[in-house]
Write a protein that holds these residues in place. Structure first.
Motif, short mmCIF file in Angstrom:
data_model
loop_
_atom_site.label_atom_id
_atom_site.label_comp_id
_atom_site.label_asym_id
_atom_site.label_seq_id
_atom_site.Cartn_x
_atom_site.Cartn_y
_atom_site.Cartn_z
N ALA A 1 0.83 -1.21 0.00
CA ALA A 1 0.00 0.00 0.00
C ALA A 1 0.86 1.26 0.00
O ALA A 1 0.59 2.22 -0.73
CB ALA A 1 -0.93 -0.01 1.21
N CYS A 2 1.90 1.26 0.82
CA CYS A 2 2.79 2.43 0.90
C CYS A 2 3.51 2.66 -0.42
O CYS A 2 3.58 3.79 -0.91
CB CYS A 2 3.78 2.23 2.04
SG CYS A 2 4.76 3.69 2.39
N CYS B 1 9.38 6.21 -1.01
CA CYS B 1 8.51 5.38 -0.16
C CYS B 1 9.10 5.26 1.24
O CYS B 1 10.26 4.85 1.40
CB CYS B 1 8.34 4.00 -0.79
SG CYS B 1 7.43 2.83 0.24
N GLN C 1 2.08 6.43 -7.11
CA GLN C 1 1.08 7.39 -7.57
C GLN C 1 1.57 8.82 -7.39
O GLN C 1 1.36 9.67 -8.26
CB GLN C 1 -0.24 7.17 -6.83
CG GLN C 1 -0.91 5.86 -7.22
CD GLN C 1 -2.07 5.51 -6.32
OE1 GLN C 1 -2.13 5.91 -5.16
NE2 GLN C 1 -3.01 4.73 -6.85
N SER C 2 2.25 9.09 -6.30
CA SER C 2 2.78 10.43 -6.05
C SER C 2 3.83 10.82 -7.08
O SER C 2 3.82 11.94 -7.61
CB SER C 2 3.37 10.48 -4.64
OG SER C 2 3.95 11.73 -4.39
N HIS D 1 2.60 1.67 -3.40
CA HIS D 1 1.65 2.08 -4.43
C HIS D 1 1.34 3.58 -4.29
O HIS D 1 1.24 4.30 -5.30
CB HIS D 1 0.38 1.25 -4.36
CG HIS D 1 -0.45 1.34 -5.58
ND1 HIS D 1 -1.81 1.19 -5.56
CD2 HIS D 1 -0.14 1.56 -6.89
CE1 HIS D 1 -2.30 1.32 -6.79
NE2 HIS D 1 -1.29 1.55 -7.61
N SER D 2 1.22 4.05 -3.06
CA SER D 2 0.99 5.47 -2.84
C SER D 2 2.18 6.30 -3.33
O SER D 2 2.01 7.34 -3.97
CB SER D 2 0.75 5.72 -1.35
OG SER D 2 0.50 7.08 -1.11
N ALA D 3 3.41 5.82 -3.06
CA ALA D 3 4.60 6.51 -3.54
C ALA D 3 4.64 6.52 -5.06
O ALA D 3 5.00 7.53 -5.68
CB ALA D 3 5.86 5.85 -2.98
N ARG E 1 2.09 11.49 -10.41
CA ARG E 1 1.43 12.81 -10.42
C ARG E 1 2.46 13.92 -10.62
O ARG E 1 2.24 14.84 -11.40
CB ARG E 1 0.67 13.04 -9.11
CG ARG E 1 -0.73 12.55 -9.10
CD ARG E 1 -1.53 13.06 -7.90
NE ARG E 1 -0.89 12.82 -6.62
CZ ARG E 1 -0.95 11.69 -5.93
NH1 ARG E 1 -1.63 10.67 -6.41
NH2 ARG E 1 -0.34 11.57 -4.77
N SER F 1 -1.06 -1.39 -9.99
CA SER F 1 -1.11 -2.17 -8.76
C SER F 1 0.31 -2.51 -8.32
O SER F 1 1.25 -2.48 -9.12
CB SER F 1 -1.92 -3.46 -8.95
OG SER F 1 -1.30 -4.29 -9.92
#
Length: 140
Positions: free
Chosen positions: A56-57, A121, A63-64, A59-61, A67, A77
């Protein structure tokens, strides 16, 4: 340095065969040694919880980073597997494999994003130099 967020958890009742609960009560579960290690299984274990958190962490990194680079990664994923290994000195160590999937993106560009995510991350930064982390880009 001021913390942006602090998570708190308490383990009781026997470590790997016990109970974990976060201070806010959101996570409140029994933990069990997995069958593969001679335990009863049937409940999360520390490696499962770590694998879920790292996926999860990361994946968030990812996406960041996407962006910031104004890149679309719809349907992306991250899969994580955490292995428990003997360390050769009577103890244990972890190894992590992360599989990044970004549909319809060339693998070399996806690998560049994954490599950049690995630099930001928090889990990657916490484990860097401590455990082996392999990051692969997959197309499935």
């Amino acid at each position: 340095m001021n913390a942006l967020y602090t998570a708190e958890a308490l383990a009781t009742g026997g470590g790997r065969n016990g109970h974990v609960r976060t201070a806010d009560g959101i996570l409140d579960t029994e933990v069990r040694v997995p069958k593969e290690l001679g335990g009863a299984g049937g409940a999360p274990n520390p490696e499962l919880l770590f694998a879920a958190g790292y996926a999860a962490c990361f994946h968030s990194a990812l996406q960041s980073v996407a962006r910031a680079q104004k890149t679309q990664i719809e349907g992306s994923s991250v899969g994580s597997s955490v292995s428990l290994l003997p360390n050769g000195a009577g103890g244990f160590q972890l190894a992590v494999t992360l599989e990044v999937n970004i549909p319809e993106m060339p693998l070399d560009l996806a690998q560049q994003l994954a490599d950049a995510a690995h630099q930001v991350c928090p889990y990657s930064n916490a484990t860097r130099g401590n455990i082996d982390v392999t990051i692969s880009v997959v197309d499935d």
